[in-house]
Design a protein around this motif. Structure first.
Motif, PDB file in Angstrom:
ATOM      1  N   THR A 279      -3.519 -26.572  11.435  1.00 57.47           N
ATOM      2  CA  THR A 279      -3.686 -26.236  10.012  1.00 57.47           C
ATOM      3  C   THR A 279      -2.466 -26.609   9.177  1.00 57.47           C
ATOM      4  O   THR A 279      -2.588 -26.994   8.021  1.00 57.47           O
ATOM      5  N   CYS A 280      -1.272 -26.471   9.732  1.00 55.40           N
ATOM      6  CA  CYS A 280      -0.050 -26.643   8.934  1.00 55.40           C
ATOM      7  C   CYS A 280       0.482 -28.075   8.984  1.00 55.40           C
ATOM      8  O   CYS A 280       1.623 -28.308   8.573  1.00 55.40           O
ATOM      9  N   GLU A 281      -0.319 -29.009   9.466  1.00 61.48           N
ATOM     10  CA  GLU A 281       0.158 -30.400   9.579  1.00 61.48           C
ATOM     11  C   GLU A 281       0.672 -30.905   8.227  1.00 61.48           C
ATOM     12  O   GLU A 281      -0.006 -30.751   7.212  1.00 61.48           O
ATOM     13  N   THR A 282       1.854 -31.485   8.252  1.00 63.73           N
ATOM     14  CA  THR A 282       2.526 -31.905   7.008  1.00 63.73           C
ATOM     15  C   THR A 282       3.119 -33.291   7.207  1.00 63.73           C
ATOM     16  O   THR A 282       3.668 -33.589   8.277  1.00 63.73           O
ATOM     17  N   ARG A 283       3.019 -34.124   6.152  1.00 64.21           N
ATOM     18  CA  ARG A 283       3.584 -35.478   6.253  1.00 64.21           C
ATOM     19  C   ARG A 283       5.098 -35.433   6.163  1.00 64.21           C
ATOM     20  O   ARG A 283       5.661 -34.713   5.346  1.00 64.21           O
ATOM     21  N   VAL A 284       5.729 -36.203   7.026  1.00 64.31           N
ATOM     22  CA  VAL A 284       7.193 -36.296   7.041  1.00 64.31           C
ATOM     23  C   VAL A 284       7.584 -37.603   6.345  1.00 64.31           C
ATOM     24  O   VAL A 284       7.131 -38.676   6.738  1.00 64.31           O
ATOM     25  N   LEU A 285       8.406 -37.497   5.309  1.00 62.88           N
ATOM     26  CA  LEU A 285       8.794 -38.691   4.551  1.00 62.88           C
ATOM     27  C   LEU A 285      10.146 -39.239   5.009  1.00 62.88           C
ATOM     28  O   LEU A 285      10.439 -40.408   4.872  1.00 62.88           O
ATOM     29  N   ARG A 286      10.992 -38.353   5.511  1.00 61.74           N
ATOM     30  CA  ARG A 286      12.318 -38.781   5.970  1.00 61.74           C
ATOM     31  C   ARG A 286      12.816 -37.803   7.027  1.00 61.74           C
ATOM     32  O   ARG A 286      12.489 -36.613   6.974  1.00 61.74           O
ATOM     33  N   GLY A 287      13.627 -38.303   7.984  1.00 61.44           N
ATOM     34  CA  GLY A 287      14.170 -37.445   9.031  1.00 61.44           C
ATOM     35  C   GLY A 287      13.301 -37.490  10.283  1.00 61.44           C
ATOM     36  O   GLY A 287      12.215 -38.081  10.291  1.00 61.44           O
ATOM     37  N   ASP A 290      11.443 -32.395  15.449  1.00 65.96           N
ATOM     38  CA  ASP A 290      11.557 -31.949  16.845  1.00 65.96           C
ATOM     39  C   ASP A 290      10.210 -31.283  17.157  1.00 65.96           C
ATOM     40  O   ASP A 290      10.012 -30.109  16.877  1.00 65.96           O
ATOM     41  N   HIS A 291       9.287 -32.068  17.715  1.00 61.95           N
ATOM     42  CA  HIS A 291       7.902 -31.596  17.856  1.00 61.95           C
ATOM     43  C   HIS A 291       7.761 -30.547  18.958  1.00 61.95           C
ATOM     44  O   HIS A 291       8.223 -30.760  20.082  1.00 61.95           O
ATOM     45  N   ARG A 292       7.067 -29.459  18.661  1.00 64.98           N
ATOM     46  CA  ARG A 292       6.799 -28.428  19.665  1.00 64.98           C
ATOM     47  C   ARG A 292       5.320 -28.054  19.716  1.00 64.98           C
ATOM     48  O   ARG A 292       4.954 -27.065  20.341  1.00 64.98           O
ATOM     49  N   ASP A 293       4.479 -28.813  19.023  1.00 67.33           N
ATOM     50  CA  ASP A 293       3.062 -28.425  18.914  1.00 67.33           C
ATOM     51  C   ASP A 293       2.230 -29.017  20.043  1.00 67.33           C
ATOM     52  O   ASP A 293       2.695 -29.870  20.797  1.00 67.33           O
ATOM     53  N   LEU A 294       0.995 -28.557  20.108  1.00 68.04           N
ATOM     54  CA  LEU A 294       0.044 -29.045  21.110  1.00 68.04           C
ATOM     55  C   LEU A 294      -1.116 -29.771  20.433  1.00 68.04           C
ATOM     56  O   LEU A 294      -2.181 -29.919  21.005  1.00 68.04           O
ATOM     57  N   VAL A 295      -0.901 -30.185  19.190  1.00 68.70           N
ATOM     58  CA  VAL A 295      -1.977 -30.830  18.422  1.00 68.70           C
ATOM     59  C   VAL A 295      -1.807 -32.347  18.439  1.00 68.70           C
ATOM     60  O   VAL A 295      -2.743 -33.088  18.736  1.00 68.70           O
ATOM     61  N   GLU A 300       1.455 -39.949  18.474  1.00 72.12           N
ATOM     62  CA  GLU A 300       1.595 -39.421  17.110  1.00 72.12           C
ATOM     63  C   GLU A 300       2.963 -38.758  16.926  1.00 72.12           C
ATOM     64  O   GLU A 300       3.585 -38.869  15.873  1.00 72.12           O
ATOM     65  N   LYS A 301       3.418 -38.066  17.974  1.00 70.31           N
ATOM     66  CA  LYS A 301       4.747 -37.444  17.877  1.00 70.31           C
ATOM     67  C   LYS A 301       5.819 -38.524  17.750  1.00 70.31           C
ATOM     68  O   LYS A 301       6.757 -38.400  16.968  1.00 70.31           O
ATOM     69  N   ALA A 302       5.666 -39.590  18.543  1.00 68.34           N
ATOM     70  CA  ALA A 302       6.669 -40.658  18.513  1.00 68.34           C
ATOM     71  C   ALA A 302       6.694 -41.336  17.137  1.00 68.34           C
ATOM     72  O   ALA A 302       7.755 -41.745  16.661  1.00 68.34           O
ATOM     73  N   ALA A 303       5.544 -41.428  16.473  1.00 68.37           N
ATOM     74  CA  ALA A 303       5.492 -42.059  15.152  1.00 68.37           C
ATOM     75  C   ALA A 303       6.317 -41.244  14.151  1.00 68.37           C
ATOM     76  O   ALA A 303       6.932 -41.798  13.232  1.00 68.37           O
ATOM     77  N   GLY A 304       6.343 -39.933  14.304  1.00 71.58           N
ATOM     78  CA  GLY A 304       7.250 -39.086  13.517  1.00 71.58           C
ATOM     79  C   GLY A 304       6.899 -38.966  12.048  1.00 71.58           C
ATOM     80  O   GLY A 304       7.722 -38.533  11.246  1.00 71.58           O
ATOM     81  N   MET A 307       4.043 -33.577  11.127  1.00 67.79           N
ATOM     82  CA  MET A 307       4.521 -32.526  12.028  1.00 67.79           C
ATOM     83  C   MET A 307       3.818 -31.206  11.713  1.00 67.79           C
ATOM     84  O   MET A 307       3.235 -31.041  10.650  1.00 67.79           O
ATOM     85  N   MET A 308       3.891 -30.288  12.671  1.00 63.65           N
ATOM     86  CA  MET A 308       3.396 -28.931  12.460  1.00 63.65           C
ATOM     87  C   MET A 308       4.603 -28.076  12.092  1.00 63.65           C
ATOM     88  O   MET A 308       5.496 -27.844  12.932  1.00 63.65           O
ATOM     89  N   ILE A 309       4.634 -27.618  10.867  1.00 65.37           N
ATOM     90  CA  ILE A 309       5.840 -26.944  10.385  1.00 65.37           C
ATOM     91  C   ILE A 309       5.929 -25.477  10.829  1.00 65.37           C
ATOM     92  O   ILE A 309       6.936 -24.835  10.585  1.00 65.37           O
ATOM     93  N   CYS A 310       4.896 -24.972  11.510  1.00 67.61           N
ATOM     94  CA  CYS A 310       4.965 -23.582  11.981  1.00 67.61           C
ATOM     95  C   CYS A 310       5.836 -23.448  13.225  1.00 67.61           C
ATOM     96  O   CYS A 310       6.322 -22.363  13.528  1.00 67.61           O
ATOM     97  N   CYS A 311       5.994 -24.554  13.969  1.00 65.71           N
ATOM     98  CA  CYS A 311       6.687 -24.426  15.255  1.00 65.71           C
ATOM     99  C   CYS A 311       7.709 -25.530  15.489  1.00 65.71           C
ATOM    100  O   CYS A 311       8.598 -25.362  16.314  1.00 65.71           O
TER     101      CYS A 311
END
Ligand code: FES
Length: 323
Positions: A279-287, A290-295, A300-304, A307-311
């Motif tokens: 639900t909290c998936e958010t686009r990352v524009l810079r930076g 540190d992914h901790r989600d299971l979604v 997709e994590k490597a693309a960066g 991210m899920m901003i809850c965790c």
């Protein structure tokens, strides 16, 4: 803003010890719900800011109702307790649109499912779909006892219906005398080379499944988590710039990004708060997150770029988010 619908709880059914089924329907006659695919889940907005995700277990293709089942969790943070104790037939509940982190590969030559406890819910919808398509499946389903095993009659009927196409059902009761627990290593070792394999259940089962399937091609392995596997990134010590809002917020030790945003009055859509619902998936524009989600997948994590901003946290001193 997350799109939601107000639905009526048409029926609440007893499915097993500690498990209730909820049938949700439109509030106006002759209205169809949005279509969903097997494996999808919806968020229920339960008041007091409580949002919980539940898998849709009825046949994908049904547009007149959505069905979920809720296990009364002894460690409930309020969601399952509220649904078990306070929800009544006839009440209206706010529900998000279906999302799917656990899609079914419908054209697989063979599909093998492993379910533990309430983890049967997304898999039930998948089995209904494959049975309707006439495609072969087999299910290994573990429950503590006969009393706590939900949907056994419907699974038995589906296996009968799918028998000619190769439907097969193996149910184990782990806490009964003479129990023969599922042997995930043996199940995976016996998989035909073209089978897709799915698992949904408690964390211990999922860990055993991931270990057993480590050598299989990733596209044939499908896992659905109901609870977090990794610790959230709450080390803090970085800044988050909100590109649209214009503000920059410091994330302190002990906080998630979501916590820090809520503290300044920004609350993006969120639900599980432990990286399992998306639900909290958010686009990352810079930076770099540190992914901790299971979604998100590993790719997709490597693309960066989201991210899920809850965790999840930051590997760089600052992140810029599309918020
Ligand atoms: S709120 Fe569920 S993944 Fe973040």
């Amino acid at each position: 803003m997350t799109q939601t619908l107000n639905l009526r709880v048409r029926a609440i059914t007893w499915e097993a010890d500690g498990i209730l089924g909820f049938e949700l329907v439109p509030t106006t006659p002759n209205t169809l719900l949005p279509a969903f695919d097997a494996g999808a889940h919806v968020d229920l907005h339960l008041g007091n800011g409580l949002i919980r995700s539940y898998s849709l277990l009825n046949a994908p293709g049904e547009r007149q109702r959505w069905c979920i089942a809720v296990n009364r969790d002894a460690a409930s943070r309020g969601g399952s307790r509220f649904l078990h104790e306070s929800m009544r037939p006839g009440q209206i509940v706010t529900v998000g649109l279906p999302r799917n982190n656990f899609p079914l590969a419908e054209d697989a030559a063979r599909s093998v499912f492993i379910a533990g406890g309430i983890g049967i819910t997304p898999i039930l919808g998948m089995i209904r779909r494959l049975t309707a398509l006439g495609r072969p499946w087999s299910l290994h389903y573990a429950a503590r006892t006969r009393e706590t095993a939900a949907f056994v009659p419907v699974l038995t009927a589906l296996a009968g219906e799918a028998e000619d196409a190769g439907g097969a059902l193996d149910i184990r009761y782990d806490r009964e005398p003479g129990a023969r627990p599922l042997d995930l290593g043996a199940i995976v070792a016996a998989l035909p080379g073209d089978a897709h394999v799915y698992c949904c259940g408690p964390l211990g089962m999922l860990a055993a499944f991931e270990a057993a399937t480590a050598a299989l091609p990733r596209e044939r392995v499908h896992v659905e988590y109901f609870a977090a596997k990794d610790a959230p990134a709450t080390g803090g010590g970085f800044e988050v710039k909100l590109a649209r809002d214009g503000r920059t917020v410091s994330v302190a030790a002990g906080q998630s990004i979501l916590d820090a945003l809520i503290a300044i009055g920004v609350e993006p859509p969120n639900s599980c708060r432990e990286g399992v619902c998306g639900t909290c998936e958010t686009r990352v524009l810079r930076g770099t997150p540190d992914h901790r989600d299971l979604v998100l997948s590993e790719a997709e994590k490597a693309a960066g770029d989201r991210m899920m901003i809850c965790c999840s946290g930051a590997k760089t001193p600052s992140l810029e988010l599309d918020l």
